[in-house]
Motif scaffolding. Structure first.
Motif, PDB file in Angstrom:
ATOM      1  N   ALA A  32       0.830  -1.206   0.000  1.00 21.66           N
ATOM      2  CA  ALA A  32       0.000   0.000   0.000  1.00 21.66           C
ATOM      3  C   ALA A  32       0.861   1.250   0.000  1.00 21.66           C
ATOM      4  N   HIS A  33       0.356   2.272  -0.678  1.00 21.56           N
ATOM      5  CA  HIS A  33       1.018   3.580  -0.676  1.00 21.56           C
ATOM      6  C   HIS A  33      -0.059   4.652  -0.431  1.00 21.56           C
ATOM      7  N   PRO A  34       0.097   5.411   0.656  1.00 28.48           N
ATOM      8  CA  PRO A  34       1.203   5.392   1.604  1.00 28.48           C
ATOM      9  C   PRO A  34       1.221   4.133   2.464  1.00 28.48           C
ATOM     10  N   ALA A  35       2.393   3.813   2.981  1.00 30.38           N
ATOM     11  CA  ALA A  35       2.547   2.595   3.787  1.00 30.38           C
ATOM     12  C   ALA A  35       1.582   2.644   4.967  1.00 30.38           C
ATOM     13  N   GLY A  36       0.912   1.536   5.180  1.00 35.15           N
ATOM     14  CA  GLY A  36      -0.038   1.464   6.290  1.00 35.15           C
ATOM     15  C   GLY A  36      -1.407   2.012   5.966  1.00 35.15           C
ATOM     16  N   GLY A  37      -1.594   2.541   4.729  1.00 38.44           N
ATOM     17  CA  GLY A  37      -2.900   3.066   4.358  1.00 38.44           C
ATOM     18  C   GLY A  37      -3.199   4.409   4.999  1.00 38.44           C
ATOM     19  N   THR A  38      -4.452   4.769   5.040  1.00 41.88           N
ATOM     20  CA  THR A  38      -4.872   6.054   5.596  1.00 41.88           C
ATOM     21  C   THR A  38      -6.015   5.853   6.573  1.00 41.88           C
ATOM     22  N   TYR A  39      -6.282   6.899   7.343  1.00 43.94           N
ATOM     23  CA  TYR A  39      -7.444   6.921   8.229  1.00 43.94           C
ATOM     24  C   TYR A  39      -8.574   7.601   7.473  1.00 43.94           C
ATOM     25  N   VAL A  40      -9.676   6.907   7.352  1.00 45.66           N
ATOM     26  CA  VAL A  40     -10.772   7.404   6.544  1.00 45.66           C
ATOM     27  C   VAL A  40     -11.886   7.941   7.430  1.00 45.66           C
ATOM     28  N   ASN A  41     -12.573   8.947   6.919  1.00 44.50           N
ATOM     29  CA  ASN A  41     -13.745   9.475   7.607  1.00 44.50           C
ATOM     30  C   ASN A  41     -14.923   8.532   7.352  1.00 44.50           C
ATOM     31  N   LEU A  42     -15.453   7.958   8.412  1.00 37.08           N
ATOM     32  CA  LEU A  42     -16.536   6.977   8.254  1.00 37.08           C
ATOM     33  C   LEU A  42     -17.764   7.597   7.597  1.00 37.08           C
ATOM     34  N   ASP A  43     -18.033   8.838   7.919  1.00 30.84           N
ATOM     35  CA  ASP A  43     -19.196   9.482   7.304  1.00 30.84           C
ATOM     36  C   ASP A  43     -19.009   9.592   5.790  1.00 30.84           C
ATOM     37  N   ASP A  44     -17.770   9.864   5.357  1.00 33.25           N
ATOM     38  CA  ASP A  44     -17.510   9.908   3.921  1.00 33.25           C
ATOM     39  C   ASP A  44     -17.681   8.528   3.307  1.00 33.25           C
ATOM     40  N   LEU A  45     -17.145   7.518   3.982  1.00 39.96           N
ATOM     41  CA  LEU A  45     -17.208   6.163   3.437  1.00 39.96           C
ATOM     42  C   LEU A  45     -18.647   5.667   3.335  1.00 39.96           C
ATOM     43  N   THR A  63      -7.082   8.870  -3.566  1.00 41.81           N
ATOM     44  CA  THR A  63      -6.384   7.982  -4.491  1.00 41.81           C
ATOM     45  C   THR A  63      -6.343   6.563  -3.956  1.00 41.81           C
ATOM     46  N   PRO A  64      -6.586   5.546  -4.799  1.00 46.39           N
ATOM     47  CA  PRO A  64      -6.416   4.168  -4.348  1.00 46.39           C
ATOM     48  C   PRO A  64      -4.991   3.956  -3.848  1.00 46.39           C
ATOM     49  N   HIS A  65      -4.793   2.973  -2.993  1.00 48.73           N
ATOM     50  CA  HIS A  65      -3.521   2.805  -2.297  1.00 48.73           C
ATOM     51  C   HIS A  65      -2.587   1.787  -2.946  1.00 48.73           C
ATOM     52  N   PHE A  66      -2.934   1.308  -4.144  1.00 47.36           N
ATOM     53  CA  PHE A  66      -2.111   0.263  -4.757  1.00 47.36           C
ATOM     54  C   PHE A  66      -1.763   0.598  -6.204  1.00 47.36           C
ATOM     55  N   SER A  67      -1.453   1.855  -6.462  1.00 46.47           N
ATOM     56  CA  SER A  67      -0.959   2.324  -7.764  1.00 46.47           C
ATOM     57  C   SER A  67      -1.890   1.951  -8.902  1.00 46.47           C
ATOM     58  N   GLU A  68      -3.187   2.074  -8.685  1.00 47.22           N
ATOM     59  CA  GLU A  68      -4.165   1.783  -9.721  1.00 47.22           C
ATOM     60  C   GLU A  68      -4.542   3.074 -10.434  1.00 47.22           C
ATOM     61  N   GLU A  89      -6.770   1.007  19.831  1.00 45.95           N
ATOM     62  CA  GLU A  89      -5.923   0.435  18.792  1.00 45.95           C
ATOM     63  C   GLU A  89      -6.662   0.502  17.456  1.00 45.95           C
ATOM     64  N   PRO A  90      -5.973   0.885  16.389  1.00 40.68           N
ATOM     65  CA  PRO A  90      -6.659   0.986  15.092  1.00 40.68           C
ATOM     66  C   PRO A  90      -7.013  -0.380  14.526  1.00 40.68           C
ATOM     67  N   ILE A  91      -8.080  -0.410  13.786  1.00 40.17           N
ATOM     68  CA  ILE A  91      -8.510  -1.601  13.049  1.00 40.17           C
ATOM     69  C   ILE A  91      -8.182  -1.343  11.583  1.00 40.17           C
ATOM     70  N   GLN A  92      -7.529  -2.304  10.943  1.00 38.36           N
ATOM     71  CA  GLN A  92      -7.124  -2.130   9.547  1.00 38.36           C
ATOM     72  C   GLN A  92      -7.994  -2.992   8.644  1.00 38.36           C
ATOM     73  N   CYS A  93      -8.496  -2.388   7.581  1.00 35.27           N
ATOM     74  CA  CYS A  93      -9.396  -3.077   6.663  1.00 35.27           C
ATOM     75  C   CYS A  93      -9.025  -2.729   5.221  1.00 35.27           C
ATOM     76  N   GLN A  94      -9.196  -3.715   4.346  1.00 30.78           N
ATOM     77  CA  GLN A  94      -9.032  -3.455   2.915  1.00 30.78           C
ATOM     78  C   GLN A  94     -10.414  -3.324   2.280  1.00 30.78           C
ATOM     79  N   PHE A  95     -10.524  -2.309   1.454  1.00 30.11           N
ATOM     80  CA  PHE A  95     -11.786  -2.010   0.784  1.00 30.11           C
ATOM     81  C   PHE A  95     -11.542  -2.042  -0.720  1.00 30.11           C
TER      82      PHE A  95
END
Length: 256
Positions: A32-45, A63-68, A89-95
């Motif tokens: 992922a780029h940036p490394a570790g992903g980003t913190y997203v606004n749940l209301d936006d999502l 921007t997508p996190h995998f150079s797409e 502690e943060p929860i990490q998810c792939q979308f």
């Protein structure tokens, strides 16, 4: 021509036209780029829904996190982080979002799948039930029970209390009643207080005589306190009529 080579050529042609099949797996989070992903606004999502185009999705989630890229790509992948509360502690998810050939979102996926529940609004605690309203006391005009300035029940007054006993019915031995007498302001305060007490005791005595347990009925007088109406100076007869609502007996605890 060799069938194998024909199939390869057709596949290459489809890929060149943007017809590549949507992949069902998720990329390695380490890429992922940036490394570790980003913190997203749940209301936006939560605003995401199939039918959005790539420009709209880009404006919403970035921007997508995998150079797409933007064009001819059927899949965008994000690596998002969430915190359930401050300092947790943060929860990490792939979308992952899938697009059709026109770049319109047609579906999405989560890894792990349980991450989809993060989009559900936090449960709102149910409001505690409103306390049951206290029934209003039964209000009886003193003039319907007694002659003016008297504390002995009239015939019509006894008949009115008979109605109260009938209303209680089988509950007569299961209720706690409070009988409160009130007077008007005509005369001395001490006299009015004593009169209101005698009237309350007269009502209590009659109820007990008709079968309501003595221990279940209390009586008190409050004189000319808590008036229901205010009347100005007037001739006595007119004042007596005006103040009639203040001369009353209230019985609490009868219920419906």
């Amino acid at each position: 021509m060799n069938i194998k080579w024909v199939m390869v050529a057709v596949a290459a042609l489809l890929a060149g036209c943007g017809g590549a099949q949507v992949r069902g797996d998720f990329p390695d989070p380490a890429r992922a780029h940036p490394a570790g992903g980003t913190y997203v606004n749940l209301d936006d999502l939560r605003q995401y829904a199939p039918g959005m185009n790539k420009q709209q999705l880009y404006a919403l989630l970035g921007t997508p996190h995998f150079s797409e890229g933007m064009w001819g790509v059927r899949e965008w992948n994000y690596l998002f982080n969430f915190r359930r509360s401050v300092g947790a502690e943060p929860i990490q998810c792939q979308f992952q979002v899938h697009f059709d050939a026109k770049g319109v979102a047609i579906g999405q996926a989560w890894s792990p799948a349980t991450c989809a529940t993060l989009l559900q609004p936090a449960a709102v605690a149910a409001a505690p039930p409103a306390p049951a309203a206290t029934p209003e006391p039964l209000r009886i005009a003193a003039d319907a029970l007694f002659a003016f300035d008297r504390a002995e029940l009239s015939d019509s007054g006894r008949a009115r209390l008979d109605d109260v006993v009938a209303r209680l019915g089988a509950r007569a031995g299961q209720v706690d009643l409070t009988v409160v007498g009130y007077s008007d302001r005509i005369g001395a305060d001490g006299y009015n207080l004593a009169l209101s007490r005698r009237r309350a005791e007269a009502v209590r005595g009659y109820l007990v005589a008709r079968g309501v347990p003595a221990a279940s009925v209390q009586a008190e007088g409050r004189g000319n306190s808590q008036p229901l109406v205010e009347c100005g100076a007037a001739p006595r007869a007119e004042l007596v009529r005006c103040l009639a609502p203040n001369r009353r007996v209230e019985i609490s605890g009868i219920g419906n």
